[in-house]
Design an enzyme around this catalytic site. Sequence first.
Site: not given
Length: 308
Positions: A187-189, A216
């Site tokens: 996961y990342c921004t 996210i």
Amino acid sequence: MSMNRIALYYAFTPLADPEAVKLWQKTLCESLGLRGRILISKDGINGTVGGGLDAVKQYVKATRLYPAFKKMDIKYSDGGADDFPRLSVKVRNEIVSFGAPGELKVDADGVIGGGVHLRPEELHALVDTKRSAGEEVVFFDGRNALEAQIGRFRNAVVPEVSTTADFVAELESGKYDDLKDKPVVTYCTGGIRCEVLSSLMLNRGFSEVYQLQGGIVRYGETYGDKGLWEGSLYVFDKRMHLEFSDDAVTIGKCVRCQAPTSKFENCSNQACRNLTLYCSDCAARPATLRCPQGCETDDAEATAAGAA
């Protein structure tokens, strides 16, 4: 409701003439009074732009008219042009800098050989299914370690990387070999870093890799602070961080006194300027707005600061 907005987006798709796309995007943004940062490469586009609500809507509509960007996913958040110092539109070898431009393969449908995309609801279903089978899903943070200091998925693995370009060496270090046979969700921004990271992991022997679609940001839109996420989200503009609801917990700690905080500041030592977490009290004085190791004030400086 604010009459301004920030749009976050990306698209992996082959671009025959990145320089032409750059000129078009720059002209479009300038005509609409938008500011932000846009990166373009032969593999696609990655951007964050802010401005008036109507101007952002016009920008999105015009950009999606380009066939390669027709299905581009857009995520919106509060903010505007003032959250960016300027408009920057550049052509780079990579639209997200993992330092592996020759390894990434894309076609009109996006990244070839990446992880399985999971919408927020599908992520929860996967966690429940695996747990019922006696397995635990491993959350793997695809951001820089600094970003994870103020928010992350519960019990996530947070690699000790300071830049995205550090991930290849980190994956090849052997530290995470025990995860190669486990279900891993990256996961990342906003989702873009995991498009590349998940493919790099699969290329290095990780057998079951997923990626959180929309990142996210999209997860927070769906579940706020009532799901598996905890804390604040680090963002790369003047806002520095945002929360999904009033129920957000503060998991960051002041580098000097360990008080809860989500506020990043630059060290007051002009030779350092390292960005890290400080509470409001420690940030109020140059003598305490300093890294505890290596940037302490000398006695004369501390006396002068106290006298002030």
